[in-house]
Design an enzyme around this catalytic site. Structure first.
Site, PDB file in Angstrom:
ATOM      1  N   TYR A   1       0.854  -1.201   0.000  1.00  0.00           N
ATOM      2  CA  TYR A   1       0.000   0.000   0.000  1.00  0.00           C
ATOM      3  C   TYR A   1       0.878   1.234   0.000  1.00  0.00           C
ATOM      4  O   TYR A   1       1.866   1.302   0.741  1.00  0.00           O
ATOM      5  CB  TYR A   1      -0.913   0.021   1.243  1.00  0.00           C
ATOM      6  CG  TYR A   1      -1.841  -1.170   1.293  1.00  0.00           C
ATOM      7  CD1 TYR A   1      -3.068  -1.153   0.649  1.00  0.00           C
ATOM      8  CD2 TYR A   1      -1.450  -2.335   1.941  1.00  0.00           C
ATOM      9  CE1 TYR A   1      -3.904  -2.262   0.651  1.00  0.00           C
ATOM     10  CE2 TYR A   1      -2.271  -3.457   1.947  1.00  0.00           C
ATOM     11  CZ  TYR A   1      -3.496  -3.412   1.299  1.00  0.00           C
ATOM     12  OH  TYR A   1      -4.311  -4.509   1.297  1.00  0.00           O
ATOM     13  N   SER A   2       0.487   2.217  -0.794  1.00  0.00           N
ATOM     14  CA  SER A   2       1.224   3.488  -0.804  1.00  0.00           C
ATOM     15  C   SER A   2       0.931   4.266   0.468  1.00  0.00           C
ATOM     16  O   SER A   2      -0.192   4.232   0.980  1.00  0.00           O
ATOM     17  CB  SER A   2       0.804   4.339  -1.999  1.00  0.00           C
ATOM     18  OG  SER A   2       1.178   3.714  -3.190  1.00  0.00           O
TER      19      SER A   2
ATOM     20  N   GLU B   1       3.212   4.505 -10.849  1.00  0.00           N
ATOM     21  CA  GLU B   1       2.929   3.450  -9.874  1.00  0.00           C
ATOM     22  C   GLU B   1       1.500   2.999 -10.161  1.00  0.00           C
ATOM     23  O   GLU B   1       0.544   3.559  -9.634  1.00  0.00           O
ATOM     24  CB  GLU B   1       3.050   3.987  -8.454  1.00  0.00           C
ATOM     25  CG  GLU B   1       2.996   2.877  -7.432  1.00  0.00           C
ATOM     26  CD  GLU B   1       4.123   2.963  -6.413  1.00  0.00           C
ATOM     27  OE1 GLU B   1       5.294   3.133  -6.829  1.00  0.00           O
ATOM     28  OE2 GLU B   1       3.821   2.888  -5.233  1.00  0.00           O
TER      29      GLU B   1
ATOM     30  N   TYR C   1      -1.288  -0.316 -10.907  1.00  0.00           N
ATOM     31  CA  TYR C   1      -1.546  -1.753 -10.708  1.00  0.00           C
ATOM     32  C   TYR C   1      -2.816  -2.145 -11.434  1.00  0.00           C
ATOM     33  O   TYR C   1      -3.765  -1.369 -11.481  1.00  0.00           O
ATOM     34  CB  TYR C   1      -1.737  -2.072  -9.221  1.00  0.00           C
ATOM     35  CG  TYR C   1      -0.534  -1.724  -8.385  1.00  0.00           C
ATOM     36  CD1 TYR C   1       0.646  -2.438  -8.496  1.00  0.00           C
ATOM     37  CD2 TYR C   1      -0.596  -0.673  -7.495  1.00  0.00           C
ATOM     38  CE1 TYR C   1       1.737  -2.096  -7.724  1.00  0.00           C
ATOM     39  CE2 TYR C   1       0.485  -0.339  -6.712  1.00  0.00           C
ATOM     40  CZ  TYR C   1       1.656  -1.050  -6.828  1.00  0.00           C
ATOM     41  OH  TYR C   1       2.730  -0.711  -6.055  1.00  0.00           O
TER      42      TYR C   1
HETATM   43  P1  NAP Z   1     -11.663   2.814  -9.631  1.00  0.00           P
HETATM   44  O1  NAP Z   1     -12.642   3.366  -8.685  1.00  0.00           O
HETATM   45  O2  NAP Z   1     -11.906   1.464 -10.230  1.00  0.00           O
HETATM   46  O3  NAP Z   1     -11.390   3.806 -10.844  1.00  0.00           O
HETATM   47  C1  NAP Z   1     -11.109   5.151 -10.649  1.00  0.00           C
HETATM   48  C2  NAP Z   1     -11.457   5.875 -11.912  1.00  0.00           C
HETATM   49  O4  NAP Z   1     -10.564   5.532 -12.976  1.00  0.00           O
HETATM   50  C3  NAP Z   1     -12.872   5.562 -12.407  1.00  0.00           C
HETATM   51  O5  NAP Z   1     -13.470   6.765 -12.762  1.00  0.00           O
HETATM   52  C4  NAP Z   1     -12.597   4.689 -13.605  1.00  0.00           C
HETATM   53  O6  NAP Z   1     -13.635   4.769 -14.569  1.00  0.00           O
HETATM   54  C5  NAP Z   1     -11.357   5.336 -14.148  1.00  0.00           C
HETATM   55  N1  NAP Z   1     -10.690   4.557 -15.167  1.00  0.00           N
HETATM   56  C6  NAP Z   1     -10.885   3.266 -15.531  1.00  0.00           C
HETATM   57  N2  NAP Z   1     -10.112   2.938 -16.572  1.00  0.00           N
HETATM   58  C7  NAP Z   1      -9.398   4.046 -16.884  1.00  0.00           C
HETATM   59  C8  NAP Z   1      -8.445   4.342 -17.880  1.00  0.00           C
HETATM   60  N3  NAP Z   1      -8.055   3.434 -18.771  1.00  0.00           N
HETATM   61  N4  NAP Z   1      -7.914   5.589 -17.921  1.00  0.00           N
HETATM   62  C9  NAP Z   1      -8.298   6.521 -17.027  1.00  0.00           C
HETATM   63  N5  NAP Z   1      -9.216   6.298 -16.066  1.00  0.00           N
HETATM   64  C10 NAP Z   1      -9.762   5.076 -15.994  1.00  0.00           C
HETATM   65  O7  NAP Z   1     -10.253   2.864  -8.935  1.00  0.00           O
HETATM   66  P2  NAP Z   1      -9.771   2.050  -7.663  1.00  0.00           P
HETATM   67  O8  NAP Z   1     -10.599   0.814  -7.487  1.00  0.00           O
HETATM   68  O9  NAP Z   1      -9.659   2.976  -6.527  1.00  0.00           O
HETATM   69  O10 NAP Z   1      -8.362   1.554  -8.138  1.00  0.00           O
HETATM   70  C11 NAP Z   1      -7.219   2.323  -7.992  1.00  0.00           C
HETATM   71  C12 NAP Z   1      -5.999   1.580  -8.480  1.00  0.00           C
HETATM   72  O11 NAP Z   1      -4.907   2.187  -7.838  1.00  0.00           O
HETATM   73  C13 NAP Z   1      -5.979   0.098  -8.139  1.00  0.00           C
HETATM   74  O12 NAP Z   1      -5.534  -0.595  -9.273  1.00  0.00           O
HETATM   75  C14 NAP Z   1      -4.944   0.048  -7.026  1.00  0.00           C
HETATM   76  O13 NAP Z   1      -4.260  -1.185  -7.004  1.00  0.00           O
HETATM   77  C15 NAP Z   1      -4.033   1.176  -7.430  1.00  0.00           C
HETATM   78  N6  NAP Z   1      -3.182   1.733  -6.375  1.00  0.00           N
HETATM   79  C16 NAP Z   1      -3.590   1.764  -5.093  1.00  0.00           C
HETATM   80  C17 NAP Z   1      -2.711   2.236  -4.127  1.00  0.00           C
HETATM   81  C18 NAP Z   1      -3.061   2.225  -2.659  1.00  0.00           C
HETATM   82  O14 NAP Z   1      -2.181   2.532  -1.866  1.00  0.00           O
HETATM   83  N7  NAP Z   1      -4.236   1.869  -2.249  1.00  0.00           N
HETATM   84  C19 NAP Z   1      -1.467   2.734  -4.502  1.00  0.00           C
HETATM   85  C20 NAP Z   1      -1.100   2.714  -5.834  1.00  0.00           C
HETATM   86  C21 NAP Z   1      -1.986   2.221  -6.761  1.00  0.00           C
HETATM   87  P3  NAP Z   1     -14.707   3.600 -14.863  1.00  0.00           P
HETATM   88  O15 NAP Z   1     -14.439   2.471 -13.907  1.00  0.00           O
HETATM   89  O16 NAP Z   1     -16.026   4.241 -14.621  1.00  0.00           O
HETATM   90  O17 NAP Z   1     -14.482   3.225 -16.283  1.00  0.00           O
END
Ligand code: NAP
Length: 433
Positions: A220-221, A431, A433
């Site tokens: 986790y970040s 970064e 995933y």
């Molecule tokens: P999410 O709610 O699924 O999506 C966020 C937004 O991104 C939604 O509006 C989604 O649109 C949009 N999106 C989907 N495909 C896209 C694309 N190709 N280009 C631009 N925007 C797009 O996000 P989440 O579930 O929070 O996921 C966040 C990601 O960050 C995960 O993969 C996680 O592993 C990663 N992450 C997390 C951390 C942490 O510390 N928690 C750190 C680094 C990375 P629609 O779904 O409506 O199409």
């Protein structure tokens, strides 16, 4: 007569240190790295020693090598069963040869150097003829970044943190929102746990798999500034989304994320890390941050923004460079930190939201909003003091690079050379995933 024995210095991943973040598998240009529910492994038949995977690995678990007979490398299936790396021993020689063993020295003229390339060294793949530029971002930190501590606590010697708070960030179910994103504060008490914005930690969830093995650590970040979620305290925060049965792509079914989302104040958590030595913010005054994120990928952006906000406070160093944020979420109710972001001064940070599922509105992604702000982004790209950070869904990476390329090209900055310049100077970080 002596038999000619070919020795291979086999590339392996240490299962005890690996945090299964998938970075290596995504980076490998020849698909030599793969995984099952237990381990990430390297297929010796495919690996060409291009070294593209070495620098991006946050833990260093990728940088392991064992001398084996070229005809008898550890198979992928064998590596899947490992709980730890096998020791390097002498190499058993097949019965047909004259001697019983050969010493475990690597071949003199190996396919490529086995040492880790210097950060930013794009020449690692030259020996194999492989284009290593699949690494889209910098493999070095900004020149002025503070020096990070990494791997202070390991699987074998984790640190125990105490949950100091667990707050829901997204509107609650009564508001019709299922998405449960939480702000979780972990306190390390008297034990040292120095971190920088952009680094990550991994959490060891309690319990075992059906096969009786400990669950893997999950990364986790860090969402807080280096001087603590609460300034001057030895704590940090995470941004964690609860995984529901309908969510796809979480290899452990959300075991760790849901464990964190259910934490109560006072609960103890096993933590390893910190990790990450490149996705770090510049420390020099007047450096600009262009931050692009989706969903919980906002975590490091929150840490960086908060650090800059504290530095800007009266008596704390004054002005900072420009901060521009592009933040995508399904709706404003599902955007973590929406309220706090809205209350930041406009002359401190330029915040741009992209909502994809607002009823009655067209689907908007961060790339779409970036296009609308192309004049300002072009000006930032022209400035050698601009540092770019992209965090969140893997899928956004392609689109963000494309829009940066379009903006650069249209403003007279040929993207291919600008891209290389940004990467080489530790100014473009991903970064995802
Ligand atoms: P999410 O709610 O699924 O999506 C966020 C937004 O991104 C939604 O509006 C989604 O649109 C949009 N999106 C989907 N495909 C896209 C694309 N190709 N280009 C631009 N925007 C797009 O996000 P989440 O579930 O929070 O996921 C966040 C990601 O960050 C995960 O993969 C996680 O592993 C990663 N992450 C997390 C951390 C942490 O510390 N928690 C750190 C680094 C990375 P629609 O779904 O409506 O199409």
């Amino acid at each position: 007569m002596s038999t000619q024995l070919e020795v291979l210095k086999q590339h392996l991943i240490d299962p005890e240190v690996c945090i299964r973040c998938n970075t290596c598998e995504e980076t490998c240009p020849v698909d030599a790295i793969t995984h099952d529910s237990a381990n990430y492994v390297v297929n010796a038949d495919i690996c060409n020693f291009c070294m593209a995977c070495i620098s991006p690995c946050p833990t260093g678990s990728i940088d392991n090598w064992r001398n084996v007979l070229k005809s008898q490398p550890y198979s992928v299936e064998e590596q899947y069963t490992w709980g730890e790396l096998p020791a390097q021993g002498t190499i058993a020689v097949p019965a047909t040869s004259e001697s019983d063993s050969v010493s475990a020295t690597p071949p003199k003229a190996g396919p490529a150097s086995m040492t880790q390339p210097a950060p930013g060294d794009d020449t690692a793949g030259e020996a194999s003829g492989i284009e290593v530029d699949v690494v889209r971002g910098s493999t070095m930190p900004p020149w002025s970044a503070a020096r990070p501590y990494v791997n202070l606590y390991t699987h074998k010697a984790p640190i125990t943190a105490t949950c100091a708070g667990n707050y829901r960030l997204t509107a609650n179910e009564t508001g019709g929102i299922d998405t449960d994103v939480r702000h979780i504060v972990l306190d390390f008490g008297q034990l040292p746990f120095p971190v920088l914005e952009g680094q990550s930690i991994a959490v060891l969830p309690p319990g075992e798999t059906a096969a009786g093995r400990a669950h893997h650590a999950r990364q986790y970040s860090i969402a807080s500034a280096r001087d603590g979620e609460r300034r001057g305290y030895n704590n940090l925060s995470l941004t964690v989304k609860r995984v529901t049965p309908s969510d796809k792509g979480d290899t452990d079914g959300g075991i760790c994320s849901n464990y964190l989302c259910d934490l109560k104040k006072g609960d103890q958590v096993q933590v390893i890390g910190p990790f990450g030595a490149t996705f770090l913010m510049p420390n020099h005054p007047n450096s600009h941050l262009l931050m692009i994120c989706t969903g919980t990928g906002s975590a490091p952006m929150r840490g960086m923004t908060e650090y800059r906000r504290r530095r800007r406070a009266p008596g704390k160093g004054g002005a900072t460079g420009k901060l521009m944020l592009f933040f995508g979420a399904r709706t404003k109710e599902e955007l973590p930190y929406f309220g706090p972001l809205m209350s930041l001064p406009k002359d401190f940070i330029d915040v741009n939201f992209a909502f994809s599922r607002t009823p009655g509105q067209p689907r908007t992604y961060v790339q779409d909003v970036m296009k609308k702000r192309s004049t300002d982004i072009a000006a930032m790209l022209k400035d050698d003091n601009t540092y770019i950070y992209v965090c969140g869904l893997k899928g956004m990476e392609e689109g963000v690079i494309q829009v940066l390329a379009d903006i650069a090209n249209e403003s007279g900055q040929p993207w291919e050379s600008l891209w290389k310049k940004l990467k080489d100077a530790g100014r473009l970080h991903f970064e995802t995933y």
